[in-house]
Design a protein around this motif. Structure first.
Motif, PDB file in Angstrom:
ATOM      1  N   TYR A 198     -11.859   7.717  -4.636  1.00  0.00           N
ATOM      2  CA  TYR A 198     -12.001   6.253  -4.709  1.00  0.00           C
ATOM      3  C   TYR A 198     -10.621   5.594  -4.639  1.00  0.00           C
ATOM      4  O   TYR A 198     -10.411   4.650  -3.864  1.00  0.00           O
ATOM      5  CB  TYR A 198     -12.717   5.897  -6.019  1.00  0.00           C
ATOM      6  N   ILE A 211       1.359  11.300   8.330  1.00  0.00           N
ATOM      7  CA  ILE A 211       2.229  11.843   7.277  1.00  0.00           C
ATOM      8  C   ILE A 211       1.455  11.884   5.959  1.00  0.00           C
ATOM      9  O   ILE A 211       1.509  12.872   5.227  1.00  0.00           O
ATOM     10  CB  ILE A 211       3.525  11.010   7.159  1.00  0.00           C
ATOM     11  N   LYS A 212       0.700  10.808   5.703  1.00  0.00           N
ATOM     12  CA  LYS A 212      -0.122  10.807   4.483  1.00  0.00           C
ATOM     13  C   LYS A 212      -1.124  11.960   4.545  1.00  0.00           C
ATOM     14  O   LYS A 212      -1.394  12.619   3.548  1.00  0.00           O
ATOM     15  CB  LYS A 212      -0.865   9.470   4.333  1.00  0.00           C
ATOM     16  N   LEU A 264       0.840  -1.215   0.000  1.00  0.00           N
ATOM     17  CA  LEU A 264       0.000   0.000   0.000  1.00  0.00           C
ATOM     18  C   LEU A 264       0.865   1.251   0.000  1.00  0.00           C
ATOM     19  O   LEU A 264       0.555   2.226  -0.673  1.00  0.00           O
ATOM     20  CB  LEU A 264      -0.918   0.017   1.231  1.00  0.00           C
ATOM     21  N   LEU A 323     -10.497  10.306  -7.706  1.00  0.00           N
ATOM     22  CA  LEU A 323      -9.335  10.492  -6.829  1.00  0.00           C
ATOM     23  C   LEU A 323      -9.650   9.951  -5.419  1.00  0.00           C
ATOM     24  O   LEU A 323      -8.847   9.239  -4.825  1.00  0.00           O
ATOM     25  CB  LEU A 323      -9.005  11.990  -6.754  1.00  0.00           C
ATOM     26  N   ILE A 345       4.862  17.108  -1.133  1.00  0.00           N
ATOM     27  CA  ILE A 345       4.284  15.954  -1.856  1.00  0.00           C
ATOM     28  C   ILE A 345       5.406  15.093  -2.452  1.00  0.00           C
ATOM     29  O   ILE A 345       5.380  13.858  -2.356  1.00  0.00           O
ATOM     30  CB  ILE A 345       3.307  16.415  -2.962  1.00  0.00           C
ATOM     31  N   LEU A 355      -8.885   3.291  -1.616  1.00  0.00           N
ATOM     32  CA  LEU A 355      -8.289   1.971  -1.855  1.00  0.00           C
ATOM     33  C   LEU A 355      -6.883   1.886  -1.270  1.00  0.00           C
ATOM     34  O   LEU A 355      -6.492   0.853  -0.730  1.00  0.00           O
ATOM     35  CB  LEU A 355      -8.189   1.705  -3.363  1.00  0.00           C
ATOM     36  N   LEU A 356      -6.142   2.983  -1.395  1.00  0.00           N
ATOM     37  CA  LEU A 356      -4.756   2.999  -0.920  1.00  0.00           C
ATOM     38  C   LEU A 356      -4.655   3.396   0.549  1.00  0.00           C
ATOM     39  O   LEU A 356      -3.556   3.605   1.066  1.00  0.00           O
ATOM     40  CB  LEU A 356      -3.917   3.965  -1.771  1.00  0.00           C
ATOM     41  N   LYS A 357      -5.809   3.494   1.198  1.00  0.00           N
ATOM     42  CA  LYS A 357      -5.879   3.884   2.618  1.00  0.00           C
ATOM     43  C   LYS A 357      -5.194   5.241   2.867  1.00  0.00           C
ATOM     44  O   LYS A 357      -4.496   5.457   3.862  1.00  0.00           O
ATOM     45  CB  LYS A 357      -5.279   2.800   3.511  1.00  0.00           C
ATOM     46  N   ILE A 358      -5.387   6.157   1.923  1.00  0.00           N
ATOM     47  CA  ILE A 358      -4.890   7.527   2.085  1.00  0.00           C
ATOM     48  C   ILE A 358      -6.080   8.367   2.535  1.00  0.00           C
ATOM     49  O   ILE A 358      -7.135   8.318   1.900  1.00  0.00           O
ATOM     50  CB  ILE A 358      -4.338   8.081   0.736  1.00  0.00           C
ATOM     51  N   ALA A 416      -1.260  19.034   1.635  1.00  0.00           N
ATOM     52  CA  ALA A 416      -0.471  19.823   0.670  1.00  0.00           C
ATOM     53  C   ALA A 416      -1.116  19.757  -0.722  1.00  0.00           C
ATOM     54  O   ALA A 416      -1.133  20.759  -1.450  1.00  0.00           O
ATOM     55  CB  ALA A 416       0.959  19.301   0.618  1.00  0.00           C
ATOM     56  N   ILE A 417      -1.669  18.591  -1.071  1.00  0.00           N
ATOM     57  CA  ILE A 417      -2.375  18.484  -2.367  1.00  0.00           C
ATOM     58  C   ILE A 417      -3.600  19.405  -2.345  1.00  0.00           C
ATOM     59  O   ILE A 417      -3.914  20.076  -3.325  1.00  0.00           O
ATOM     60  CB  ILE A 417      -2.789  17.010  -2.669  1.00  0.00           C
ATOM     61  N   MET A 419      -7.848   6.926  -3.508  1.00  0.00           N
ATOM     62  CA  MET A 419      -7.240   7.199  -2.193  1.00  0.00           C
ATOM     63  C   MET A 419      -7.819   6.284  -1.113  1.00  0.00           C
ATOM     64  O   MET A 419      -7.091   5.820  -0.247  1.00  0.00           O
ATOM     65  CB  MET A 419      -7.434   8.675  -1.829  1.00  0.00           C
ATOM     66  N   ILE A 468       0.593  15.150   3.611  1.00  0.00           N
ATOM     67  CA  ILE A 468       0.861  15.212   2.158  1.00  0.00           C
ATOM     68  C   ILE A 468      -0.442  15.528   1.405  1.00  0.00           C
ATOM     69  O   ILE A 468      -0.463  16.351   0.491  1.00  0.00           O
ATOM     70  CB  ILE A 468       1.487  13.891   1.646  1.00  0.00           C
ATOM     71  N   VAL A 469      -1.532  14.873   1.828  1.00  0.00           N
ATOM     72  CA  VAL A 469      -2.821  15.133   1.167  1.00  0.00           C
ATOM     73  C   VAL A 469      -3.258  16.585   1.432  1.00  0.00           C
ATOM     74  O   VAL A 469      -3.823  17.243   0.552  1.00  0.00           O
ATOM     75  CB  VAL A 469      -3.898  14.123   1.639  1.00  0.00           C
ATOM     76  N   TYR A 519       7.545   7.254   0.691  1.00  0.00           N
ATOM     77  CA  TYR A 519       6.653   6.075   0.650  1.00  0.00           C
ATOM     78  C   TYR A 519       7.090   5.075  -0.409  1.00  0.00           C
ATOM     79  O   TYR A 519       6.938   3.866  -0.217  1.00  0.00           O
ATOM     80  CB  TYR A 519       5.201   6.515   0.427  1.00  0.00           C
ATOM     81  N   SER A 533      -2.516   7.265   8.148  1.00  0.00           N
ATOM     82  CA  SER A 533      -1.272   7.841   8.629  1.00  0.00           C
ATOM     83  C   SER A 533      -1.302   9.366   8.665  1.00  0.00           C
ATOM     84  O   SER A 533      -1.876  10.014   7.789  1.00  0.00           O
ATOM     85  CB  SER A 533      -0.161   7.351   7.715  1.00  0.00           C
TER      86      SER A 533
END
Lengths: 179, 503
Positions: B423, B166-167, A25, B421, A73, B427-430, B173-174, B425, B170-171, A80, B164
């Motif tokens: 969907y 950290i994720k 992941l 996006l 980012i 899936l990737l557990k973001i 920041a997006i 995210m 980062i998100v 990661y 997470s």
């Protein structure tokens, strides 16, 4: 006792299946962030206006915060990617393809929504919405175990009800003209 | 005299049209909240466009009615079919479902409804009392403080997002980048438009939230959209014995205070509040073994906390302009569309609107109680609507909703983009929520940061010189460092243990 405790700590942190899933992941999340960063950097670096902008006094300029965000980012994406790179070993393209196929209904759903949007200027929103909802209700009713004829009736009548609801609420009452 | 202003606004607001709108909002909120897979955020996001054509005051009545009613609606499916309609209703099912299984489903729903109303009213009282105090402090804030508050809110919201930290950052920041799309407000320079005109108008918060919380959820549920075989119990007796209902008042009050205070913390969220309220009740109970078997306090405490959280979550949004959670982020987007920027200036520039919010919340709570009681018997019919019908309807509502903000087809494509996006995210557990927070808080952060640097002639020391700004800066650093410090402390601890046992 101590050994058992130590073992417990080990299994919590080093469960191989969970660890592999997490790092896989992480790898995909890293790829996702890198793609977003690449698109962002492309737009930022090819933007001629940013270089020629008239900046007042000590204003750091319109590219300042954008650059910070893009670096966050990028750094996160690389982090990661590195963290999840361990899961690359033993990975098969076939298994990736199979896991992607699990999402085919969702992909088809998005494609049909885009098709609906493209159809709107041609046949109008209500007709497009009717086609969209009758197709999906028919398909999903079949998936839910209804017979073909039953599914067709259900899809037809429910789609008509949905379209009447949309027309009355949005077009008639709220005056939103999507055509 | 805020109470006089409140009642005079309430009287002004009580018009036949406003009451009709409130009734409609409550009915839709209960129905959507009760449907498994439709969260309060999603309900609010897809019904947002309905408010666009309304006056500011009527729009806020409608939106708060949906908000309050969907929070209660979430408990309906938790109690009747053991599937929480909203994440915050998870705890309600611990005792609600066993009570329903024992043939007391109507009573369980009534306990939930009454405690929701009490909790909501106490949450409103806390909002009315706390907001002016916080605003008087916030009035002293200048650009450095606002920049730090926006950054702090962003980090805090990323920190508490599912998944997470950290994720989450980062998100976030997006989300900041998404907020920069279009013309820069200070230099009029285009950013992230890829040279085209489609994105020059920027990304509106509504297509983003409708896509992230509406379409993404539809895509998740579409492949699993059959609820044909649900066994829904028949509702017989509705009102519980009055004596028994009144005996739970202590649990209601305790739950309400927990809900309002936890809800007021940006990012804590109602799911945390209900868990704390439930755990607190178990701890204080003389018969803790009763919990989980259908005990009244097990429904009353989390439900009052959940509802009180509505008032609590409005505190940071109204006073500081920071959305406390995803629902208030959507609500804040709606206010921005109606030309209102939440924050301390709202209290100075639009005091009548602020009292209007209090009055609207009051109306929403009373209507939820009345319509909730009247609809208790027929709510089971709503639960029988097949999920596939709702998924198709919601997708169409997402399209119309995204279009209706600016009558632009570009917004529909933007909504579909963020739906996909979201969907991916998921899936990737973001975590997806920081994207919305970044979009909302980004402009506030950028504007105040750049203004501060212009005034201080490029000196960053201004952020350290001012005490509140410094405190917020330290908090930001601590929150960012926390995910790195935690494993470090853990590894030092385990190394010490190893050295101690095997010297």
């Amino acid at each position: 006792m101590i050994n058992i405790k130590n073992k417990k700590i080990d299994t919590e942190t080093l469960d191989p299946a969970q660890d592999k899933m997490d790092s896989s992941l992480d790898l995909w999340a890293g790829c996702f962030f890198i793609i977003v960063a690449a698109v962002g950097w492309y737009s930022h670096l090819t933007n001629e206006h940013l270089a020629t902008a008239f900046i007042m006094g000590e204003d750091p300029g319109p590219g300042f915060l954008a650059k910070i965000a893009l670096w966050i980012i990028t750094a996160g994406g690389i982090g990661y990617l590195l963290k999840g790179s361990g899961s690359l070993r033993g990975i098969r393209i076939q298994s990736i393809w199979q896991s992607m196929l699990q999402h085919k209904i969702s992909v088809l759903y998005v494609a049909s929504i885009i098709f609906l949007i493209v159809l709107v200027p041609v046949i109008g929103f209500i007709t497009s919405a009717f086609l969209f909802s009758s197709f999906w209700l028919f398909w999903l009713s079949l998936e839910a175990g209804l017979e073909r004829k039953q599914s067709a009736f259900f899809a037809f009548y429910t789609s008509i009800t949905i379209c009447i609801f949309l027309y009355v609420v949005f077009f008639y009452l709220l005056n939103i003209n999507i055509n | 005299m805020p109470s006089i202003e409140f009642f005079s606004t309430l009287v002004d607001l009580v018009t036949p049209f406003a009451l009709l709108v409130a009734a409609l909002g409550v009915a839709l909120g209960i129905v959507l909240g009760a449907l498994p897979g439709v969260s309060s955020t999603m309900a609010l996001a897809i019904l947002l466009p309905v408010s666009f054509t309304m006056d500011q005051s009527i729009a806020i009545v409608f939106l708060l009615a949906v908000f309050v009613a969907s929070v209660y609606g979430g408990s309906v499916s938790a109690i009747l079919i053991n599937i929480p309609g909203t994440p915050a209703a998870i705890v309600t099912q611990f005792d609600g479902y066993p009570m329903s299984r024992s043939g007391r489903s109507g009573e369980a729903l009534a306990y939930s409804l009454f405690s929701s109303t009490v909790g909501g009213l106490l949450g409103l009282a806390i909002l009315v009392m706390a907001a002016p105090v916080l605003v008087s402090v916030a009035m002293e804030f200048k650009s450095p403080e606002f920049a730090m508050i926006a950054a702090f809110g962003l980090v805090l919201l990323a920190f508490s997002s599912n998944g997470s930290t950290i994720k989450g950052i980062i998100v976030g920041a997006i989300g900041l980048i998404a907020g920069m799309v279009g013309f820069d407000m200070m230099t009029d320079v285009e950013r992230f438009t890829f040279g085209g005109s489609a994105l020059q108008g920027g990304i509106d918060v509504v297509p983003l939230t409708v896509g992230l919380f509406g379409l993404a959820e539809v895509l998740k549920n579409v492949s699993n959209s059959s609820n044909q075989n649900l066994s829904i119990p028949k509702i017989t007796r509705i009102l519980p014995p009055l004596k028994k209902l009144l005996s739970t008042w202590k649990s209601m009050v305790r739950g309400s205070f927990v809900g309002a205070f936890v809800g007021a913390m940006p990012a804590a969220g109602s799911a945390v509040a209900v868990a704390i309220a439930y755990a607190n009740e178990v701890k204080l109970s003389k018969q803790p073994e009763k919990f989980g078997t259908g005990c009244e306090e097990g429904i009353v405490a989390p439900e009052s906390a959940n509802s009180a959280g509505v008032g609590g979550s409005l505190i940071p949004m109204m006073t500081l302009g920071i959305p406390g959670d995803t629902i208030t982020a959507v609500l804040m987007g709606a206010l921005l569309i109606h030309g209102l920027r939440p924050g301390p200036m709202l209290f100075t520039n639009n005091p009548e609107f602020v009292t209007g919010v209090y009055a609207a919340l009051f109306i929403a709570l009373i209507f939820t109680l009345v319509i909730g009681l009247l609809s208790l018997r027929c709510i089971t019919a709503v639960m029988r609507i097949p999920t596939r019908v709702m998924m198709v309807l919601i997708a169409l509502l997402c399209i119309v909703g995204a279009f209706s903000i600016r009558n632009s087809i570009v917004d529909v494509y933007v909504m579909v983009f963020f739906g996909c996006l979201g969907y991916v995210m998921n899936l990737l557990k973001i975590p997806v929520a920081p994207l919305a927070f970044g979009l909302i808080l980004g402009p506030m952060l950028e504007e105040n940061l750049r203004r501060t640097l212009m005034i201080s002639q490029g000196s960053w020391e201004v952020f350290i010189d001012r005490p509140i700004s410094l405190a917020l800066l330290i908090a930001i650093i601590l929150f960012i460092a926390a995910p790195f410090i935690k494993p470090l402390i853990k590894s030092i601890g385990s190394r010490k243990l190893y050295v101690k046992k095997y010297p």
